[in-house]
Every structure is written in C-alpha cells, then in structure tokens.
Design an enzyme around this catalytic site. Structure first.
Site, PDB file in Angstrom:
ATOM      1  N   CYS A  46       0.839  -1.187   0.000  1.00  0.00           N
ATOM      2  CA  CYS A  46       0.000   0.000   0.000  1.00  0.00           C
ATOM      3  C   CYS A  46       0.878   1.243   0.000  1.00  0.00           C
ATOM      4  O   CYS A  46       1.677   1.452   0.905  1.00  0.00           O
ATOM      5  CB  CYS A  46      -0.904  -0.020   1.228  1.00  0.00           C
ATOM      6  SG  CYS A  46      -1.869   1.468   1.385  1.00  0.00           S
TER       7      CYS A  46
ATOM      8  N   CYS B 294      -1.115   6.904   6.195  1.00  0.00           N
ATOM      9  CA  CYS B 294      -2.469   6.646   6.671  1.00  0.00           C
ATOM     10  C   CYS B 294      -2.474   6.116   8.100  1.00  0.00           C
ATOM     11  O   CYS B 294      -3.133   6.663   8.969  1.00  0.00           O
ATOM     12  CB  CYS B 294      -3.142   5.659   5.717  1.00  0.00           C
ATOM     13  SG  CYS B 294      -4.574   4.841   6.391  1.00  0.00           S
TER      14      CYS B 294
ATOM     15  N   CYS C 221      -3.569   0.595   8.728  1.00  0.00           N
ATOM     16  CA  CYS C 221      -3.077  -0.789   8.765  1.00  0.00           C
ATOM     17  C   CYS C 221      -1.769  -0.839   9.538  1.00  0.00           C
ATOM     18  O   CYS C 221      -0.942   0.056   9.418  1.00  0.00           O
ATOM     19  CB  CYS C 221      -2.808  -1.296   7.355  1.00  0.00           C
ATOM     20  SG  CYS C 221      -4.296  -1.610   6.422  1.00  0.00           S
TER      21      CYS C 221
ATOM     22  N   CYS D 128      -9.018   1.330  -1.012  1.00  0.00           N
ATOM     23  CA  CYS D 128      -8.327   0.762   0.149  1.00  0.00           C
ATOM     24  C   CYS D 128      -8.491  -0.747   0.117  1.00  0.00           C
ATOM     25  O   CYS D 128      -9.570  -1.253  -0.192  1.00  0.00           O
ATOM     26  CB  CYS D 128      -8.956   1.330   1.416  1.00  0.00           C
ATOM     27  SG  CYS D 128      -8.524   0.450   2.902  1.00  0.00           S
TER      28      CYS D 128
ATOM     29  N   TYR E 150     -23.894  -5.343  26.971  1.00  0.00           N
ATOM     30  CA  TYR E 150     -23.233  -4.556  25.926  1.00  0.00           C
ATOM     31  C   TYR E 150     -23.774  -5.046  24.572  1.00  0.00           C
ATOM     32  O   TYR E 150     -23.020  -5.403  23.680  1.00  0.00           O
ATOM     33  CB  TYR E 150     -21.707  -4.724  25.978  1.00  0.00           C
ATOM     34  CG  TYR E 150     -21.089  -4.501  27.337  1.00  0.00           C
ATOM     35  CD1 TYR E 150     -20.627  -3.234  27.708  1.00  0.00           C
ATOM     36  CD2 TYR E 150     -20.963  -5.551  28.260  1.00  0.00           C
ATOM     37  CE1 TYR E 150     -20.055  -3.022  28.962  1.00  0.00           C
ATOM     38  CE2 TYR E 150     -20.397  -5.343  29.506  1.00  0.00           C
ATOM     39  CZ  TYR E 150     -19.945  -4.086  29.850  1.00  0.00           C
ATOM     40  OH  TYR E 150     -19.385  -3.883  31.084  1.00  0.00           O
TER      41      TYR E 150
ATOM     42  N   GLU F 295     -27.691  -2.127  27.134  1.00  0.00           N
ATOM     43  CA  GLU F 295     -26.814  -1.355  26.244  1.00  0.00           C
ATOM     44  C   GLU F 295     -26.919   0.120  26.614  1.00  0.00           C
ATOM     45  O   GLU F 295     -27.990   0.615  26.937  1.00  0.00           O
ATOM     46  CB  GLU F 295     -27.266  -1.610  24.789  1.00  0.00           C
ATOM     47  CG  GLU F 295     -26.845  -0.595  23.755  1.00  0.00           C
ATOM     48  CD  GLU F 295     -25.347  -0.530  23.526  1.00  0.00           C
ATOM     49  OE1 GLU F 295     -24.692  -1.588  23.427  1.00  0.00           O
ATOM     50  OE2 GLU F 295     -24.829   0.602  23.457  1.00  0.00           O
TER      51      GLU F 295
ATOM     52  N   ASP G  27     -20.017  -8.649  25.748  1.00  0.00           N
ATOM     53  CA  ASP G  27     -19.278  -8.180  24.567  1.00  0.00           C
ATOM     54  C   ASP G  27     -18.942  -6.697  24.729  1.00  0.00           C
ATOM     55  O   ASP G  27     -19.485  -5.839  24.048  1.00  0.00           O
ATOM     56  CB  ASP G  27     -20.174  -8.399  23.325  1.00  0.00           C
ATOM     57  CG  ASP G  27     -19.446  -8.079  22.032  1.00  0.00           C
ATOM     58  OD1 ASP G  27     -18.222  -7.875  22.054  1.00  0.00           O
ATOM     59  OD2 ASP G  27     -20.117  -8.036  20.981  1.00  0.00           O
TER      60      ASP G  27
ATOM     61  N   CYS H 236     -12.671  -7.630  22.215  1.00  0.00           N
ATOM     62  CA  CYS H 236     -11.912  -7.068  21.095  1.00  0.00           C
ATOM     63  C   CYS H 236     -10.580  -6.521  21.584  1.00  0.00           C
ATOM     64  O   CYS H 236      -9.890  -5.825  20.855  1.00  0.00           O
ATOM     65  CB  CYS H 236     -12.723  -5.997  20.381  1.00  0.00           C
ATOM     66  SG  CYS H 236     -13.241  -4.663  21.461  1.00  0.00           S
TER      67      CYS H 236
HETATM   68  N1  SAH Z   1     -22.800  -7.064  21.125  1.00  0.00           N
HETATM   69  C1  SAH Z   1     -22.912  -6.042  20.121  1.00  0.00           C
HETATM   70  C2  SAH Z   1     -22.143  -4.762  20.438  1.00  0.00           C
HETATM   71  C3  SAH Z   1     -20.748  -4.897  20.958  1.00  0.00           C
HETATM   72  S1  SAH Z   1     -19.779  -3.418  20.968  1.00  0.00           S
HETATM   73  C4  SAH Z   1     -22.515  -6.582  18.774  1.00  0.00           C
HETATM   74  O1  SAH Z   1     -21.855  -7.608  18.672  1.00  0.00           O
HETATM   75  O2  SAH Z   1     -22.850  -5.968  17.752  1.00  0.00           O
HETATM   76  C5  SAH Z   1     -19.899  -2.854  22.588  1.00  0.00           C
HETATM   77  C6  SAH Z   1     -21.198  -2.153  22.906  1.00  0.00           C
HETATM   78  O3  SAH Z   1     -21.124  -1.764  24.285  1.00  0.00           O
HETATM   79  C7  SAH Z   1     -21.478  -0.865  22.119  1.00  0.00           C
HETATM   80  O4  SAH Z   1     -22.742  -0.966  21.520  1.00  0.00           O
HETATM   81  C8  SAH Z   1     -21.464   0.234  23.198  1.00  0.00           C
HETATM   82  O5  SAH Z   1     -22.402   1.257  22.953  1.00  0.00           O
HETATM   83  C9  SAH Z   1     -21.821  -0.536  24.446  1.00  0.00           C
HETATM   84  N2  SAH Z   1     -21.354   0.025  25.731  1.00  0.00           N
HETATM   85  C10 SAH Z   1     -20.227   0.721  25.994  1.00  0.00           C
HETATM   86  N3  SAH Z   1     -20.130   0.979  27.294  1.00  0.00           N
HETATM   87  C11 SAH Z   1     -21.217   0.419  27.901  1.00  0.00           C
HETATM   88  C12 SAH Z   1     -21.665   0.332  29.252  1.00  0.00           C
HETATM   89  N4  SAH Z   1     -20.979   0.886  30.238  1.00  0.00           N
HETATM   90  N5  SAH Z   1     -22.817  -0.323  29.500  1.00  0.00           N
HETATM   91  C13 SAH Z   1     -23.530  -0.887  28.501  1.00  0.00           C
HETATM   92  N6  SAH Z   1     -23.151  -0.838  27.203  1.00  0.00           N
HETATM   93  C14 SAH Z   1     -22.015  -0.197  26.883  1.00  0.00           C
END
Ligand code: SAH
Length: 402
Positions: A22, A28, A31, A105, A258, A279, A327, A354
């Site tokens: 790239c 950028c 990556c 990209c 989440y 959420e 998550d 993540c």
């Molecule tokens: N499970 C979903 C989103 C995961 S990303 C999926 O797979 O698509 C993480 C998420 O946590 C985001 O939507 C974000 O808005 C939320 N988040 C961040 N801090 C938080 C908190 N303190 N309590 C609840 N949700 C939260």
C-alpha cells in the site's frame, strides 16, 4: 476499532493479494501490517493471545479469512481541500487532523470507495463547499457509507456543518443516477468543533434512513450511529461459536450485556426461555427493539443502561440468570459488573472481547470469583490491523454459597 484504514492506489485486488503493498501505508496508519503475508499476521496474533490468555486456558488456533481483503462494510472519508484548493477525500493521518487523500483501500468495501469518489466529483458542479476545520466555513465534512453484506443495501451519510443543504433533491437524484444500488441517503448535521464524526440531528434525504443486514438467520436494522461489526463474514463465525459455547437450553434465562443493536441476544433467543439485553447507546437500543419486532421475537427485552449499574440492580433485587453473554468495548468490563454476575449465580459466561489486554485483566477477576476459563477461540475480524477478537467460555466452579 479506528475509523480509518490503509488505502492503496491503483488495482487494489492485485496488490492486495501480493501481501498489501500500500503506497499510503506510512501516511495513513490504518493498517499495521504491510508486506507481511496474511499467514504471518495470524501467527503473530496467535502468539499474542497465547502470551496473554494461555495462562488461563487452552488457546485454540485463530480462525482467519479466506480472502482478507475489502472486508470492511463501514467506510468513512473526511472531505477537505489540498493546498491547491482541489477537493480531496481520505483519512486523517494517524494522530493528526491532516487528511491523506485516498481513492481505494485494500480492506474497505470497493463499492463504498467508488461512491465516495463519485460524491467528491459532484461537489463542484453542485457548488457544495467543503468544510474547513480551522475557519469553520463550508458545508460537507464527512461521508460515511454502510453496506449490508447479505442484503446489499447501502446507506450514504453526508455529514454537514449546517442543516441547509442547497439543491439537495437534485444532488440526491444525480447520485442515485450513478449509483442506483444506494438504498438510503441521510444528512447528518454536525456543527460542533468536535472530533466526533456524527452529530445528533439527522434528516432522511432518500429511502428509509437505515439499512438491514442478515446474520445467523436474523435480520438486523442498522442506523448511522449504531455499532455493528465491520466484518460480517468473520462475525457470523464468531457469533455461532459464542452461542454454541453458551449451551443454551429451553429453560435458560440469558443476559446479553453490551448488546448493541441486539445481535447476539436475538440470535440466542431462539434457544432460550428469555433474553435480557442491556446497552448504553440510546440509538442502538431503539434499533434492538425494532430488530426484535422485525424478527418476530417476543422473549427478549432491551434496557438502556450502564451494564454494571443494571446488573448490580438485578442482583440487589434477587434476580437470577443462567447464562451471561458479554461483549464490552475495548476498555473491557468492570469489577462491579463481574461481582453482579457472581451474585445472580450465572453458571456460564461467554465473553467476546476485542482487546486481549483488558480481557486478561477481567479473566483474573473472574477467576477470583470462582469462574474457570474453559477455552479461548480467536477470530481475525480485522486483517492488516493488530486488532484481534476472541471468545472465551467460563463456567462457575466455586462453591455456590454467595
Ligand atoms: N454485542 C454487540 C455490540 C458490541 S460493541 C454486537 O456484537 O454488535 C460494545 C457495545 O457496548 C457498544 O454498543 C457500546 O455502545 C456498548 N457500551 C459501551 N459501554 C457500555 C456500558 N458501560 N454499559 C452498557 N453498554 C455499553
């Protein structure tokens, strides 16, 4: 996940397949891997996971992509002018507000890149001024494209500094003429001097204002601001694994913490008695509620709250749950949240992460509370970047006196 990505010039496919040569790599910063072969990237990610998580449980081989190019279904471009006054679109150079001009990209959806170039080319004839961050003069700030992988639906978000959009109807018409595949166009107004891409207010200029995508047999509505994984091919594999690890049975009460637009919880609901989603983001919760309706799912409830506060309240009220799916964002979870998982007596916890560093921190605390990690499975959701997604199964192994 950062909003920018490594861009390449010319024939992206050919160069991509040779290992990501790239030309914009150094400017950028999207990556982190350049000429490394994809196999080597995966090896390095695996090693990192083993170093961080290997002390808790077995780390299974990371699942990579068959074709690790053009996977991003969400593409963001900043609109600016170069020194000669020519309109450019591209990404902020890492850590600065300088725009690196780019047309294509190797990790972004190719159609999305094409649409951005078309819009850029239309600005002059429609006399649409590009926004200048220093003088705060001008209109168009950003272009955001989101695409439904399975449905092919495409959303274009035009982020403007003010609500006044001269000749918007003709602009929309002209854009649709070149790209009839666009299903919705939204104007988002972001007048503040902030580094956030999107503002609060939106006007729908064309279509329904959101797109839909299909994942693991469910249909999901995605609006401009809600979180939705950017790599649907790998996400489907990850979610399937997460749900199979949870071993949900008919009588189970499941918490999806989440939960974003409700993806994991809605997929899990088919096997469970009841799912409770929590959420923080208001728009995502709205989408989650709409998604439950859209899929005719009646055993799920969504709450807008901080996950830690919400679960603490559940525990105080003496509520119980069998499975907790979690998550969180890159910052990971909190001790308050983990304490409450213990109090509601969840027997199984499936943790999607993540960020292996915060995952390690959280696993240590889970361990203190009597939860044993049974295995770690890595999925490469972000080829050519150093990000790595994992799913971990934990079961409660302490004595149940809490
Ligand atoms: N499970 C979903 C989103 C995961 S990303 C999926 O797979 O698509 C993480 C998420 O946590 C985001 O939507 C974000 O808005 C939320 N988040 C961040 N801090 C938080 C908190 N303190 N309590 C609840 N949700 C939260």
């Amino acid at each position: 996940m950062r909003e920018k990505a490594g861009k390449i010039e010319g024939d992206s496919n050919k160069k991509g397949k040779q290992g990501g040569v790239c030309k914009k790599f150094w400017e950028c910063g999207g990556c982190e891997y350049k000429q490394d072969s994809y196999k080597r990237q995966l090896k390095e990610k695996q090693k990192r996971l083993e170093e961080l998580i290997g002390g808790f449980c077995e780390v299974h081989p990371i699942v990579g992509m068959e074709n690790p190019f053009h996977y991003r279904n969400k593409v963001h471009a900043v609109v600016d002018r170069d020194k000669k006054g020519n309109v450019i679109t591209g990404v902020y150079k890492a850590g600065t507000h300088m725009v690196v001009p780019v047309d294509s990209c190797m990790i972004e959806d190719e159609k999305a890149d094409e649409i951005i170039v078309t819009i850029r080319g239309m600005l002059k004839s429609f006399k649409i001024k590009t926004y200048d961050e220093d003088t705060e003069y001008g209109l168009l700030r950003h272009i955001l494209i989101r695409k439904g992988f399975a449905t092919g639906e495409i959303m274009v978000v035009l982020v403007t500094a003010s609500p006044v959009f001269p000749s918007k109807n003709n602009f929309v018409k002209a854009l649709l003429k070149v790209h009839p595949e666009i299903t919705t166009i939204v104007q988002n107004i972001n007048g503040r001097g902030t580094s956030m891409v999107l503002g609060e207010k939106e006007h729908i200029l064309y279509g329904k204002g959101y797109i839909e995508d299909r994942l693991c047999g469910c249909i999901f509505r995605i609006s401009s601001k809600s979180f939705y994984q950017v790599n649907p091919v790998q996400t489907e594999k990850l979610y399937k694994k997460a749900i199979s690890l949870a071993q949900i049975s008919e009588g189970d009460r499941v918490i999806d913490a989440y939960c974003g637009v409700g993806t994991i919880g809605l997929i899990a609901s088919k096997q469970a008695k009841e799912v409770i989603g929590v959420e923080l983001n208001r728009d995502a919760v709205k989408d989650a509620v709409a998604n439950a309706k859209r899929n005719d799912i009646k055993n799920v409830r969504f709450y807008q709250a901080d996950a830690g506060v919400f679960l603490t309240k559940m525990a105080e009220d003496g509520e119980k749950a069998d499975v907790v799916l979690i998550d969180p964002p890159r910052s990971g979870s909190t001790q308050e949240f983990i304490d409450s998982i213990f109090k509601i007596e969840a027997g199984r916890v499936v943790y999607i992460s993540c960020n292996p560093e915060t995952l390690k921190r959280d696993l240590e605390y889970f361990k203190k509370k009597g939860y044993k990690a049974e295995g770690c499975w890595g999925y490469d959701l972000f080829p050519f970047t150093s990000h790595v997604e994992t799913v971990i199964l934990m079961t409660y192994c302490g004595n149940k006196k809490k």
